[in-house]
Design an enzyme around this catalytic site. Structure first.
Site, PDB file in Angstrom:
ATOM      1  N   ASP A   1       0.783  -1.251   0.000  1.00  0.00           N
ATOM      2  CA  ASP A   1       0.000   0.000   0.000  1.00  0.00           C
ATOM      3  C   ASP A   1       0.812   1.297   0.000  1.00  0.00           C
ATOM      4  O   ASP A   1       1.774   1.421   0.764  1.00  0.00           O
ATOM      5  CB  ASP A   1      -0.868   0.103   1.268  1.00  0.00           C
TER       6      ASP A   1
ATOM      7  N   GLU B   1     -10.593  -2.298   4.092  1.00  0.00           N
ATOM      8  CA  GLU B   1      -9.285  -1.751   4.417  1.00  0.00           C
ATOM      9  C   GLU B   1      -9.142  -0.358   3.794  1.00  0.00           C
ATOM     10  O   GLU B   1      -9.848  -0.028   2.839  1.00  0.00           O
ATOM     11  CB  GLU B   1      -8.170  -2.668   3.858  1.00  0.00           C
TER      12      GLU B   1
HETATM   13  C1  FRU Z   1      -3.939  -3.595   2.602  1.00  0.00           C
HETATM   14  C2  FRU Z   1      -3.360  -3.993   3.934  1.00  0.00           C
HETATM   15  C3  FRU Z   1      -3.733  -2.989   5.005  1.00  0.00           C
HETATM   16  C4  FRU Z   1      -2.647  -3.166   6.029  1.00  0.00           C
HETATM   17  C5  FRU Z   1      -1.441  -3.440   5.145  1.00  0.00           C
HETATM   18  C6  FRU Z   1      -0.458  -4.408   5.707  1.00  0.00           C
HETATM   19  O1  FRU Z   1      -3.246  -4.111   1.517  1.00  0.00           O
HETATM   20  O2  FRU Z   1      -3.771  -5.299   4.289  1.00  0.00           O
HETATM   21  O3  FRU Z   1      -5.033  -3.168   5.543  1.00  0.00           O
HETATM   22  O4  FRU Z   1      -2.491  -2.020   6.813  1.00  0.00           O
HETATM   23  O5  FRU Z   1      -1.943  -3.960   3.922  1.00  0.00           O
HETATM   24  O6  FRU Z   1       0.688  -4.505   4.910  1.00  0.00           O
END
Ligand code: FRU
Length: 473
Positions: A3, A186
């Site tokens: 992300d 998310e």
């Molecule tokens: C989304 C996610 C988020 C989390 C991060 C962990 O891709 O699962 O929810 O904060 O990646 O790497």
């Protein structure tokens, strides 16, 4: 990496932080990597900004410039950049306690070059039994004079507010039973928009979910509505749409996830970037020695369409500075036009405009190489599609080779296509970005030709070579 995190524009610099595991090309204990750009096109890598500690891994989050030093963290006139992120405690997670995520704070007093964690973390502890309590996205809400945080909590978004970025109070929840719920919610992002030619503000809530995306795996949906500083309420017309549609997607391709926007942008644009991958196969993509990248930066705008208020996304104008002439020869055989280049076209941009047939309009564009691999896209049966099933390598995952469809609503008989092709990706914007599709693709040799067929009239075609942005300084 995965992300994008902590997107902030501050003193002439665009900061891009991101989920990063420095020791492998697979997901691991998460850090925040960091890159800086002055133009959204050329980026310079920076040292890792945040590393895991005894409270856990550093999961996704956001950054704001605390211009008026509401946090009191500023010193000697330096504006604090304040990061809110999720602590993910792997030990608690392994014990299967549900309280392993909480929100932490870190700040920088030197324009993002170095970071200190707040001494009294977490600033929002886990309520005790809340699984999936993460990805804080913060913005300043002037009408209520508060900082607002959107937080994703399993199957809904919670809104919290604060006067100082440190003490937070829960306000409201949104989303249970609304939109797509095929997986965990998310990375939320709540954004105000002003419609062109009006002074009305409407809000959009971007919401990432995994799985349950439009092509399986992860994807980005959004909701349109209103926000009063405490509660987000759906626009009635949008609520109506959700009666007969599972969700409205920001991108219909398989590979645009965890996308969020920059804070602190002063020129009126809403600037977005996403992780150009999918959790279905993100760990397996055949690249070396790196893995994963971002989409191109895009602007988001809200427009009124026959279906109601919708977002459109377009590549940022700054990308036009990369354009170089691209020479190709033209050949017509039967109903097929071929544009053949003597250079490879793996870093190129294409603009096409078509007038569609009145009856059963159909259109096919095929990028091909000398090994017979082909990436196909176009419209058929009232839908837009990208077919990467024969586009190149797909042996690394059972779910990768596919023909992906997207609903296409046309207001007249014209169709414009803007397409960016890169070594391992294609980003397509249809009708000024009213529809976008982002897909990874792995041809084993460069594509060298584009074939165009269908019962449409081609009224504009333009190709550009994009100058390499590597090696960078
Ligand atoms: C989304 C996610 C988020 C989390 C991060 C962990 O891709 O699962 O929810 O904060 O990646 O790497």
């Amino acid at each position: 990496m995965n992300d994008p995190n902590g997107l902030v524009y501050h003193q002439g610099e665009y900061h891009l932080f991101y989920q990063f595991y420095p020791n492998d090309t697979r997901w691991g204990p998460m850090h925040w990597g960091h890159a800086i750009s002055r133009d959204l096109v050329h980026w310079e890598h920076q040292p890792v900004a945040l590393t895991p500690d005894d409270k856990g891994y550093i999961f996704s989050g956001s950054i704001v410039a605390d211009t008026h030093n509401t946090s009191g963290l500023g010193k000697d006139g330096a504006i604090p950049l304040v990061a809110l992120f999720t602590y993910h405690d792997p030990n608690a997670a392994a014990k299967n306690t549900r309280n392993h995520e909480s929100q932490g704070l870190a700040f920088s007093l030197d324009n993002g070059r170095s970071w200190q964690k707040y001494a009294d973390n977490p600033v929002i502890p886990n309520p005790g039994d809340t699984q999936d309590f993460r990805d804080p996205k913060v913005f300043w809400h002037a009408p209520s004079q508060h900082w607002i945080m959107g937080l994703s909590v399993t199957d809904h978004v919670q809104f919290w507010r604060s006067k100082n970025l440190i003490d937070w109070q829960y306000q409201s929840s949104f989303g249970k039973g609304l939109g797509a719920h095929g997986g965990v919610w998310e990375c939320p992002d709540l954004l105000p928009f002003t419609l062109p030619g009006s002074n009305q503000t409407h809000w959009a809530l971007l919401l990432n979910l995994n799985p349950g995306g439009p092509q399986g795996g992860s994807g980005i949906q959004y909701f349109v509505g209103d926000f009063d500083g405490k509660t987000f309420t759906l626009d009635p017309e949008f609520a109506n749409t959700l009666q007969h549609k599972e969700a409205v997607w920001l991108d219909h391709g398989a590979d645009n996830y965890a996308g969020v926007t920059w804070s602190g942008v002063k020129d009126g644009r809403t600037l977005f970037i996403g992780w150009m991958s999918n959790w279905l196969y993100g760990q397996e993509l055949p690249t070396h020695p790196w893995r994963s990248s971002m989409t191109m930066p895009r602007t988001l705008e809200m427009i009124r369409t026959a279906e109601g208020l919708r977002l459109k996304s377009q590549p940022v104008a700054e990308l036009e500075t990369l354009r170089q002439p691209l020479a190709f020869t033209e050949r017509t055989e039967a109903d097929r036009l071929t544009l053949q280049s003597n250079a490879d076209i793996m870093q190129s941009e294409w603009l096409f405009e078509f007038r569609l047939a009145d009856q059963a309009p159909a259109l096919a564009l095929t990028f091909s190489n000398e090994s017979g691999e082909k990436l196909q896209l176009g419209m058929d049966d009232g839908q837009f599609y990208i077919d990467r099933s024969q586009a190149g390598r797909s042996d690394f995952s059972d779910t990768f080779a596919a023909r992906h469809l997207a609903p296409l609503t046309l207001s007249d008989k014209s169709l414009s296509l803007r397409l960016f092709l890169d070594q391992s990706a294609v980003e397509v914007f249809v009708n000024d970005g009213q529809l976008s599709m982002t897909e990874r693709v792995f041809p084993t040799r460069p594509y060298t030709a584009v074939h165009i067929s269908g019962n449409a009239t081609l009224i504009r075609k333009q190709g550009y070579k994009l100058t390499s942005i590597w090696p960078h300084k």
